[in-house]
Design a protein around this motif. Structure first.
Motif, PDB file in Angstrom:
ATOM      1  N   GLY A  28      -8.769   7.870  -6.214  1.00 47.77           N
ATOM      2  CA  GLY A  28      -8.671   6.519  -5.348  1.00 47.77           C
ATOM      3  C   GLY A  28      -6.927   6.558  -5.569  1.00 47.77           C
ATOM      4  O   GLY A  28      -6.822   5.892  -5.686  1.00 47.77           O
ATOM      5  N   TYR A  29      -5.959   7.527  -6.301  1.00 52.59           N
ATOM      6  CA  TYR A  29      -4.952   6.828  -5.971  1.00 52.59           C
ATOM      7  C   TYR A  29      -4.051   6.836  -4.673  1.00 52.59           C
ATOM      8  O   TYR A  29      -3.092   5.858  -4.655  1.00 52.59           O
ATOM      9  N   HIS A  30      -4.418   7.621  -4.037  1.00 49.92           N
ATOM     10  CA  HIS A  30      -4.443   7.497  -2.346  1.00 49.92           C
ATOM     11  C   HIS A  30      -4.295   5.330  -1.893  1.00 49.92           C
ATOM     12  O   HIS A  30      -3.638   5.508  -0.527  1.00 49.92           O
ATOM     13  N   LEU A  31      -4.854   4.880  -2.627  1.00 50.67           N
ATOM     14  CA  LEU A  31      -5.050   3.193  -2.253  1.00 50.67           C
ATOM     15  C   LEU A  31      -4.199   2.690  -1.918  1.00 50.67           C
ATOM     16  O   LEU A  31      -3.852   2.223  -0.857  1.00 50.67           O
ATOM     17  N   LYS A  32      -3.459   3.313  -2.642  1.00 53.53           N
ATOM     18  CA  LYS A  32      -1.945   2.531  -3.028  1.00 53.53           C
ATOM     19  C   LYS A  32      -0.922   2.790  -1.562  1.00 53.53           C
ATOM     20  O   LYS A  32      -0.266   1.855  -0.897  1.00 53.53           O
ATOM     21  N   SER A  33      -0.718   4.039  -1.057  1.00 56.55           N
ATOM     22  CA  SER A  33      -0.035   4.059  -0.213  1.00 56.55           C
ATOM     23  C   SER A  33      -1.167   4.013   1.028  1.00 56.55           C
ATOM     24  O   SER A  33      -0.484   3.442   2.529  1.00 56.55           O
ATOM     25  N   LYS A  36      -2.634   0.455   2.037  1.00 51.75           N
ATOM     26  CA  LYS A  36      -1.874  -0.291   1.610  1.00 51.75           C
ATOM     27  C   LYS A  36      -1.997  -2.001   2.548  1.00 51.75           C
ATOM     28  O   LYS A  36      -1.815  -2.846   1.544  1.00 51.75           O
ATOM     29  N   ASP A  37      -1.890  -1.871   3.716  1.00 45.17           N
ATOM     30  CA  ASP A  37      -2.783  -2.373   4.293  1.00 45.17           C
ATOM     31  C   ASP A  37      -3.764  -3.266   4.880  1.00 45.17           C
ATOM     32  O   ASP A  37      -4.614  -4.096   5.650  1.00 45.17           O
ATOM     33  N   SER A  38      -4.768  -2.512   3.929  1.00 44.49           N
ATOM     34  CA  SER A  38      -6.558  -2.995   4.503  1.00 44.49           C
ATOM     35  C   SER A  38      -7.003  -3.383   2.707  1.00 44.49           C
ATOM     36  O   SER A  38      -7.482  -4.848   2.660  1.00 44.49           O
ATOM     37  N   VAL A  39      -7.812  -2.154   1.804  1.00 39.68           N
ATOM     38  CA  VAL A  39      -8.191  -2.491   1.158  1.00 39.68           C
ATOM     39  C   VAL A  39      -7.386  -2.390  -0.472  1.00 39.68           C
ATOM     40  O   VAL A  39      -7.970  -3.253  -1.257  1.00 39.68           O
ATOM     41  N   GLU A  40      -6.604  -1.789  -0.016  1.00 38.02           N
ATOM     42  CA  GLU A  40      -5.196  -1.699  -1.705  1.00 38.02           C
ATOM     43  C   GLU A  40      -5.441  -3.162  -2.561  1.00 38.02           C
ATOM     44  O   GLU A  40      -5.570  -2.958  -4.080  1.00 38.02           O
ATOM     45  N   PRO A  41      -4.808  -4.317  -1.622  1.00 40.87           N
ATOM     46  CA  PRO A  41      -4.838  -5.403  -2.258  1.00 40.87           C
ATOM     47  C   PRO A  41      -5.209  -6.244  -3.063  1.00 40.87           C
ATOM     48  O   PRO A  41      -5.552  -7.060  -3.781  1.00 40.87           O
ATOM     49  N   PHE A  42      -6.791  -5.844  -3.369  1.00 39.22           N
ATOM     50  CA  PHE A  42      -8.293  -6.039  -3.532  1.00 39.22           C
ATOM     51  C   PHE A  42      -8.809  -4.923  -4.862  1.00 39.22           C
ATOM     52  O   PHE A  42      -9.545  -5.636  -5.886  1.00 39.22           O
TER      53      PHE A  42
END
Length: 193
Positions: A28-33, A36-42
């Motif tokens: 799950g760590y790839h969320l940050k990069s 970042k413009d889709s689901v990461e803010p959640f």
């Protein structure tokens, strides 16, 4: 899941090895990069836990809303709304539990650097199948998060691998389910002779 029905689906050919697609759901760590413009803010930045279940695995990503649990009695916790569990079902399927529907992703190899990816949206059987919400939600996950971000990254990794620039691919501690998956692939191939 027995109470869910297929609402819609997508089939696409990806220019990458099928194992890269499964890998994308195994950490799950790839969320940050990547997202970042889709689901990461959640999601919380370091909020993924995982467990080995035989040849299968489960990873659970914590959404920021899980912080609400601190102020609530356990009887009011809503883990489905506060987390996103991922089940990797060996060898080629992944279930992603969104707050109110499930992605069923099955990947079929088609050579060493191509695969076919099937993504189905499973909704609760008592949900209104005509509600426009389902189309909007599936489009966001399937077209943006999955196709434009995950599959595009897998294809980029495949191009890099094909170049021969690297002969080894180190796996870090946050990628433990990726390691488990590849170990089980090797074991299954050895068993098959």
């Amino acid at each position: 899941m027995s109470e869910h029905v297929v609402r819609t689906g997508d089939r696409r050919r990806a220019n990458c090895n099928w194992k890269l697609v499964v890998d994308a759901f195994s950490e799950g760590y790839h969320l940050k990069s990547l997202h970042k413009d889709s689901v990461e803010p959640f999601f919380l930045e370091h909020g993924t836990v995982f467990a080995k279940l035989g040849r299968h695995s489960r990873s659970v990503g914590a959404r920021k809303a899980i912080l609400e649990a601190r102020a609530l009695p356990q009887s009011q916790w809503n883990l489905r709304a506060w987390t996103t569990p991922f089940y990797t079902l060996f060898p080629n399927s992944v279930l992603v539990f969104h707050p109110d529907w499930v992605s069923r992703v099955t990947v079929y190899p088609d050579g060493t650097d191509h695969c076919e990816v099937h993504h189905d949206m499973l909704i609760p059987g008592d949900a209104d199948p005509e509600a426009g919400y389902w189309d909007t939600s599936f489009r966001l996950i399937n077209e943006q998060v999955f196709a434009e971000e995950d599959i595009a990254a897998c294809e980029s990794i495949q191009r890099t691998a094909r170049s021969g620039a690297d002969s080894e691919w180190p796996i870090g501690g946050l990628e433990t389910p990726v390691l488990w998956f590849h170990q089980h692939i090797r074991e299954a191939l050895q068993e098959a002779g």
